[in-house]
Write a protein that holds these residues in place. Structure first.
Motif, PDB file in Angstrom:
ATOM      1  N   GLU A  51      33.631 -52.944  15.226  1.00 55.91           N
ATOM      2  CA  GLU A  51      33.046 -53.001  16.570  1.00 55.91           C
ATOM      3  C   GLU A  51      31.515 -52.997  16.592  1.00 55.91           C
ATOM      4  OE1 GLU A  51      34.888 -49.859  18.898  1.00 55.91           O
ATOM      5  OE2 GLU A  51      36.743 -50.311  17.842  1.00 55.91           O
ATOM      6  N   ILE A  52      30.894 -52.911  15.431  1.00 55.17           N
ATOM      7  CA  ILE A  52      29.416 -52.893  15.407  1.00 55.17           C
ATOM      8  C   ILE A  52      28.945 -54.241  14.849  1.00 55.17           C
ATOM      9  CG2 ILE A  52      27.335 -51.708  14.563  1.00 55.17           C
ATOM     10  CD1 ILE A  52      28.869 -49.632  16.004  1.00 55.17           C
ATOM     11  N   SER A  53      28.415 -55.067  15.728  1.00 55.41           N
ATOM     12  CA  SER A  53      28.056 -56.410  15.277  1.00 55.41           C
ATOM     13  C   SER A  53      26.878 -56.324  14.301  1.00 55.41           C
ATOM     14  CB  SER A  53      27.732 -57.314  16.462  1.00 55.41           C
ATOM     15  OG  SER A  53      26.577 -56.856  17.094  1.00 55.41           O
ATOM     16  N   GLY A  54      26.968 -57.117  13.247  1.00 55.16           N
ATOM     17  CA  GLY A  54      25.909 -57.153  12.234  1.00 55.16           C
ATOM     18  C   GLY A  54      26.016 -56.054  11.196  1.00 55.16           C
ATOM     19  N   SER A  55      26.974 -55.115  11.371  1.00 50.12           N
ATOM     20  CA  SER A  55      27.058 -53.996  10.417  1.00 50.12           C
ATOM     21  C   SER A  55      27.453 -54.506   9.036  1.00 50.12           C
ATOM     22  CB  SER A  55      28.031 -52.924  10.918  1.00 50.12           C
ATOM     23  OG  SER A  55      29.328 -53.458  11.076  1.00 50.12           O
ATOM     24  N   SER A  56      26.963 -53.805   8.023  1.00 55.50           N
ATOM     25  CA  SER A  56      27.169 -54.275   6.653  1.00 55.50           C
ATOM     26  C   SER A  56      27.241 -53.100   5.690  1.00 55.50           C
ATOM     27  CB  SER A  56      25.991 -55.180   6.263  1.00 55.50           C
ATOM     28  OG  SER A  56      26.017 -55.457   4.882  1.00 55.50           O
ATOM     29  N   ASP A  57      28.000 -53.294   4.618  1.00 53.94           N
ATOM     30  CA  ASP A  57      28.027 -52.285   3.545  1.00 53.94           C
ATOM     31  C   ASP A  57      26.735 -52.327   2.730  1.00 53.94           C
ATOM     32  OD1 ASP A  57      30.539 -51.446   4.204  1.00 53.94           O
ATOM     33  OD2 ASP A  57      31.573 -52.534   2.594  1.00 53.94           O
ATOM     34  N   LEU A  90      17.432 -52.285  -0.662  1.00 47.43           N
ATOM     35  CA  LEU A  90      16.898 -51.660  -1.886  1.00 47.43           C
ATOM     36  C   LEU A  90      17.011 -50.139  -1.801  1.00 47.43           C
ATOM     37  CD1 LEU A  90      13.605 -53.737  -2.489  1.00 47.43           C
ATOM     38  CD2 LEU A  90      15.854 -54.100  -3.531  1.00 47.43           C
ATOM     39  N   SER A  91      16.717 -49.580  -0.628  1.00 45.75           N
ATOM     40  CA  SER A  91      16.821 -48.123  -0.445  1.00 45.75           C
ATOM     41  C   SER A  91      18.231 -47.651  -0.776  1.00 45.75           C
ATOM     42  CB  SER A  91      16.523 -47.726   1.002  1.00 45.75           C
ATOM     43  OG  SER A  91      15.272 -48.187   1.406  1.00 45.75           O
ATOM     44  N   ARG A  92      19.206 -48.421  -0.317  1.00 41.81           N
ATOM     45  CA  ARG A  92      20.613 -48.056  -0.560  1.00 41.81           C
ATOM     46  C   ARG A  92      20.909 -47.965  -2.044  1.00 41.81           C
ATOM     47  NH1 ARG A  92      23.511 -52.590  -0.845  1.00 41.81           N
ATOM     48  NH2 ARG A  92      24.752 -52.079  -2.662  1.00 41.81           N
ATOM     49  N   LEU A  93      20.306 -48.869  -2.820  1.00 44.31           N
ATOM     50  CA  LEU A  93      20.566 -48.840  -4.261  1.00 44.31           C
ATOM     51  C   LEU A  93      19.959 -47.594  -4.897  1.00 44.31           C
ATOM     52  CD1 LEU A  93      20.119 -52.643  -5.057  1.00 44.31           C
ATOM     53  CD2 LEU A  93      22.259 -51.353  -4.982  1.00 44.31           C
ATOM     54  N   GLY A  94      18.935 -47.033  -4.234  1.00 45.49           N
ATOM     55  CA  GLY A  94      18.346 -45.777  -4.719  1.00 45.49           C
ATOM     56  C   GLY A  94      19.203 -44.587  -4.333  1.00 45.49           C
ATOM     57  N   GLY A 125      31.855 -40.554  -0.197  1.00 46.23           N
ATOM     58  CA  GLY A 125      32.742 -41.395  -0.998  1.00 46.23           C
ATOM     59  C   GLY A 125      32.129 -42.779  -1.090  1.00 46.23           C
ATOM     60  N   LYS A 126      32.047 -43.295  -2.335  1.00 44.50           N
ATOM     61  CA  LYS A 126      31.481 -44.638  -2.483  1.00 44.50           C
ATOM     62  C   LYS A 126      32.183 -45.399  -3.590  1.00 44.50           C
ATOM     63  CE  LYS A 126      27.567 -42.679  -5.020  1.00 44.50           C
ATOM     64  NZ  LYS A 126      26.114 -42.633  -5.135  1.00 44.50           N
ATOM     65  N   LYS A 127      32.035 -46.728  -3.490  1.00 52.29           N
ATOM     66  CA  LYS A 127      32.570 -47.602  -4.526  1.00 52.29           C
ATOM     67  C   LYS A 127      31.426 -47.968  -5.452  1.00 52.29           C
ATOM     68  CE  LYS A 127      35.206 -49.465  -0.737  1.00 52.29           C
ATOM     69  NZ  LYS A 127      35.407 -50.652   0.079  1.00 52.29           N
ATOM     70  N   ASP A 128      31.714 -48.855  -6.371  1.00 56.94           N
ATOM     71  CA  ASP A 128      30.719 -49.320  -7.318  1.00 56.94           C
ATOM     72  C   ASP A 128      29.476 -49.840  -6.584  1.00 56.94           C
ATOM     73  OD1 ASP A 128      30.169 -49.545  -9.939  1.00 56.94           O
ATOM     74  OD2 ASP A 128      30.896 -51.602 -10.142  1.00 56.94           O
ATOM     75  N   LYS A 129      28.326 -49.758  -7.205  1.00 54.13           N
ATOM     76  CA  LYS A 129      27.064 -50.314  -6.685  1.00 54.13           C
ATOM     77  C   LYS A 129      26.665 -49.775  -5.320  1.00 54.13           C
ATOM     78  CE  LYS A 129      26.768 -54.857  -8.868  1.00 54.13           C
ATOM     79  NZ  LYS A 129      26.724 -56.265  -8.493  1.00 54.13           N
ATOM     80  N   GLN A 130      26.910 -48.502  -5.106  1.00 57.52           N
ATOM     81  CA  GLN A 130      26.453 -47.868  -3.863  1.00 57.52           C
ATOM     82  C   GLN A 130      27.042 -48.511  -2.610  1.00 57.52           C
ATOM     83  OE1 GLN A 130      25.008 -45.019  -5.338  1.00 57.52           O
ATOM     84  NE2 GLN A 130      23.410 -45.220  -3.820  1.00 57.52           N
ATOM     85  N   ILE A 131      28.293 -48.962  -2.699  1.00 54.74           N
ATOM     86  CA  ILE A 131      28.985 -49.484  -1.518  1.00 54.74           C
ATOM     87  C   ILE A 131      29.756 -48.314  -0.906  1.00 54.74           C
ATOM     88  CG2 ILE A 131      30.816 -51.062  -0.731  1.00 54.74           C
ATOM     89  CD1 ILE A 131      28.177 -52.479  -1.503  1.00 54.74           C
ATOM     90  N   PRO A 132      29.534 -48.029   0.390  1.00 59.14           N
ATOM     91  CA  PRO A 132      30.154 -46.834   0.974  1.00 59.14           C
ATOM     92  C   PRO A 132      31.660 -47.019   1.174  1.00 59.14           C
ATOM     93  CG  PRO A 132      29.109 -48.138   2.687  1.00 59.14           C
ATOM     94  CD  PRO A 132      28.777 -48.809   1.389  1.00 59.14           C
ATOM     95  N   ALA A 133      32.403 -45.937   1.019  1.00 56.34           N
ATOM     96  CA  ALA A 133      33.850 -45.998   1.237  1.00 56.34           C
ATOM     97  C   ALA A 133      34.165 -46.070   2.725  1.00 56.34           C
ATOM     98  CB  ALA A 133      34.518 -44.780   0.608  1.00 56.34           C
ATOM     99  N   ASN A 134      33.228 -45.640   3.562  1.00 50.11           N
ATOM    100  CA  ASN A 134      33.433 -45.733   5.018  1.00 50.11           C
ATOM    101  C   ASN A 134      32.075 -45.912   5.704  1.00 50.11           C
ATOM    102  OD1 ASN A 134      33.551 -42.424   4.493  1.00 50.11           O
ATOM    103  ND2 ASN A 134      32.387 -43.000   6.307  1.00 50.11           N
ATOM    104  N   PRO A 135      32.073 -46.445   6.919  1.00 48.55           N
ATOM    105  CA  PRO A 135      30.806 -46.598   7.634  1.00 48.55           C
ATOM    106  C   PRO A 135      30.307 -45.261   8.159  1.00 48.55           C
ATOM    107  CG  PRO A 135      32.617 -47.338   9.025  1.00 48.55           C
ATOM    108  CD  PRO A 135      33.224 -46.963   7.702  1.00 48.55           C
ATOM    109  N   SER A 136      28.996 -45.168   8.368  1.00 48.78           N
ATOM    110  CA  SER A 136      28.391 -43.930   8.880  1.00 48.78           C
ATOM    111  C   SER A 136      27.326 -44.295   9.916  1.00 48.78           C
ATOM    112  CB  SER A 136      27.768 -43.145   7.728  1.00 48.78           C
ATOM    113  OG  SER A 136      26.823 -43.942   7.030  1.00 48.78           O
ATOM    114  N   ILE A 137      26.922 -43.289  10.699  1.00 49.39           N
ATOM    115  CA  ILE A 137      25.874 -43.512  11.704  1.00 49.39           C
ATOM    116  C   ILE A 137      24.974 -42.286  11.730  1.00 49.39           C
ATOM    117  CG2 ILE A 137      27.323 -42.621  13.613  1.00 49.39           C
ATOM    118  CD1 ILE A 137      25.982 -44.749  15.430  1.00 49.39           C
ATOM    119  N   SER A 138      23.672 -42.507  11.922  1.00 46.45           N
ATOM    120  CA  SER A 138      22.757 -41.356  11.889  1.00 46.45           C
ATOM    121  C   SER A 138      21.644 -41.484  12.919  1.00 46.45           C
ATOM    122  CB  SER A 138      22.133 -41.231  10.497  1.00 46.45           C
ATOM    123  OG  SER A 138      21.546 -42.444  10.108  1.00 46.45           O
ATOM    124  N   PHE A 139      21.064 -40.335  13.243  1.00 45.50           N
ATOM    125  CA  PHE A 139      19.805 -40.279  13.969  1.00 45.50           C
ATOM    126  C   PHE A 139      18.709 -40.279  12.908  1.00 45.50           C
ATOM    127  CE2 PHE A 139      21.473 -37.614  17.838  1.00 45.50           C
ATOM    128  CZ  PHE A 139      21.824 -38.785  18.512  1.00 45.50           C
TER     129      PHE A 139
END
Ligand code: DP6
Length: 360
Positions: free
Chosen positions: A184-190, A160-164, A36-50
Motif C-alpha cells: 500500500e505504500i507507493s514507491g516503497s522498496s527493500d 548506500l546507508s542501508r548497506l552500512g 530480521g534481515k536477508k542477505d545484503k541488508q534486505i529487510p525481512a519486513n517493511p518498517s516506518i520511522s519518525f
C-alpha cells in the motif's frame, strides 16, 4: 521495481584533486520495527520511522586524489582525535558499497566525525553515522557526475546507508520514512527508504520524542546478532506478516490523525520486538527493571490524565517517550517529577521530528 544496478556508478574520469564535504544526519525512531534481515541488508519486513532532529552525527570528509591501486585509504577521527577502533566499520562499509562506488579507491579520505548526543549513551549512532558518511560519499560522486539529479542523489544515499546499517536508510530524507516493500505504500522498496507518500495529519506534525537514558552500558547482544536470530525463529513468519499489517494500519492512522490507534500500534510493536528477543534461541532480555517501571508509570499517567503519551523501545533499555507538541509542557513536567529518577544519572534527551540529513 528499481533494480540495484541503477546504483552502479560509471567509471568517471577523476577530474577533481582534493576538497571536503560536511554533512549531518539524524537518528530515527521506528514505529513499526525492522527486526530480521536477508542477505545484503534486505529487510525481512517493511518498517516506518519518525526522523529525529537533535540526535545527530556530523561528519566531515576530506578527500585527496591518490594512485588507484585498488585499496581503500582513509584516516578516521572521532571528535578530532584518531580513533582506530572505528576503522573496521568504515572499511567494511567501503567494501560493501565498492561495487556501486568504484571511484572510492582513487582517493585518500580523512573522515572526522562527532555526535551531538553523549558518547555511549546507549543511543545507536550507527543509523546517523552511516547516513552522514553516505551523504558525503554521494557529494563526492556528484562532483564526478555533475548531471546527477536530486532524486537520484538522495535515493542512492539511502541505498548506500542501508548497506552500512539497515535503519540508516531511514535517516536520509523526510520526516516520516518507510523502508521495505509494502503493497500500500507507493514507491516503497527493500533497497532504500522513501518519504511517507501521503499527507501526515496535523496531530503528528512536530511530534516529540524524549529519550530516557535508562542504561548506557554496552549492549549484551548487538542488533546484528539479534537480526540473525530471526532465522529459524518459531514466530518469525507471523511476525513479518504482522509488520505488514501494522504498517497498513499505521498508514491510515498517520493520514487520519487517530492518536489512540497510533499508541496501540507503537507500543505493541515495541513489546513485540522485545518478545522476539525473549523467544529466540538463545533468548535474551534487553529491558532493565527501570524500563518496566517507566512503562507502568506512562500507562498510569495516560489513564489518569487522558494525555496521549506513549513509549517505544529500540534494541536496548532506553525508553523513547512519544507525544504531540501541544502537551509538551505537561509531559515534560511528568517526566521531570516521575521518570527522571529511573534514568541513569538522571539523563534524558529532548528530541522531535526532523527532516533528515543536511549539508553544512
Ligand atoms: C531495533 O539497523 O541497527 O532499531 O542493519 O544490522 O545495522 P543493522 O541493524 P540496525 O537495526 C535496528 C533495529 C531496531 C528497529 C528499527 O530501527 O527498525
Amino acid at each position: 521495481m528499481i533494480s540495484e544496478n541503477v546504483f552502479i556508478a560509471s567509471n568517471y574520469a577523476i577530474s577533481i584533486h582534493e576538497g571536503s564535504f560536511q554533512w549531518s544526519a539524524p537518528s530515527n525512531i521506528a514505529l513499526v520495527k525492522y527486526w530480521g534481515k536477508k542477505d545484503k541488508q534486505i529487510p525481512a519486513n517493511p518498517s516506518i520511522s519518525f526522523t529525529l532532529n537533535n540526535c545527530k552525527t556530523i561528519t566531515k570528509m576530506g578527500f585527496a586524489k591518490k594512485e588507484n591501486d585498488g585499496n581503500f585509504s582513509f584516516d578516521l577521527l572521532f571528535e578530532g582525535k584518531p580513533k582506530e577502533d572505528f576503522k573496521p566499520k568504515i572499511q567494511k562499509f567501503f567494501e560493501r558499497i565498492f561495487d556501486y562506488c568504484p571511484y572510492l579507491t582513487a582517493f585518500h579520505f580523512t573522515i572526522d566525525t562527532e555526535n551531538t548526543f553523549p558518547h555511549s549513551s546507549g543511543i545507536a549512532s550507527s543509523a546517523s553515522g552511516m547516513a552522514a558518511l553516505a551523504m558525503n560519499v554521494m557529494s563526492l560522486e556528484r562532483e564526478l557526475n555533475p548531471s546527477m539529479n536530486d532524486e537520484y542523489f538522495y535515493k542512492k544515499a539511502s541505498f548506500l546507508s542501508r548497506l552500512g546499517s539497515g535503519s540508516a536508510c531511514r535517516s536520509v530524507k523526510g520526516e516520516v520514512v518507510v523502508w521495505g516493500n509494502h503493497a500500500e505504500i507507493s514507491g516503497s522498496s527493500d533497497l532504500f527508504g522513501v518519504e511517507f507518500p501521503s499527507n501526515v495529519h496535523e496531530n503528528f506534525k512536530s511530534y516529540q520524542d524524549t529519550i530516557l537514558l535508562v542504561d548506557k552500558g554496552e549492549k549484551q547482544v548487538s542488533s546484528t546478532v539479534g537480526h540473525d536470530l530471526m532465522f529459524g525463529h518459531p514466530f518469525a513468519e507471523q511476525r513479518f506478516e504482522q509488520a505488514h499489517e501494522n504498517l497498513s494500519k499505521m498508514k491510515t492512522v498517520l493520514e487520519n490523525g487517530d492518536v489512540e490507534n497510533f499508541i496501540k500500534i507503537v507500543e505493541s510493536e515495541a513489546l513485540t520486538l522485545h518478545a522476539m528477543m525473549m523467544t529466540s534461541m538463545p533468548y535474551f532480555i534487553l529491558m532493565k527493571p527501570n524500563t518496566l517501571e517507566i512503562i507502568n508509570k506512562i500507562w498510569k499517567f495516560r489513564n489518569e490524565t487522558q494525555i496521549p503519551v506513549c513509549f517505544t523501545l529500540d534494541a536496548g533499555a532506553n525508553v523513547h517517550v512519544l507525544y504531540p507538541q501541544n502537551v509538551k509542557e505537561k509531559v515534560l513536567q511528568f517526566i521531570k517529577s516521575e521518570l527522571v529518577g529511573y534514568c541513569q544519572n538522571g539523563q534524558y534527551i529532548c528530541d522531535e521530528i526532523g527532516i533528515g540529513a543536511q549539508s553544512i
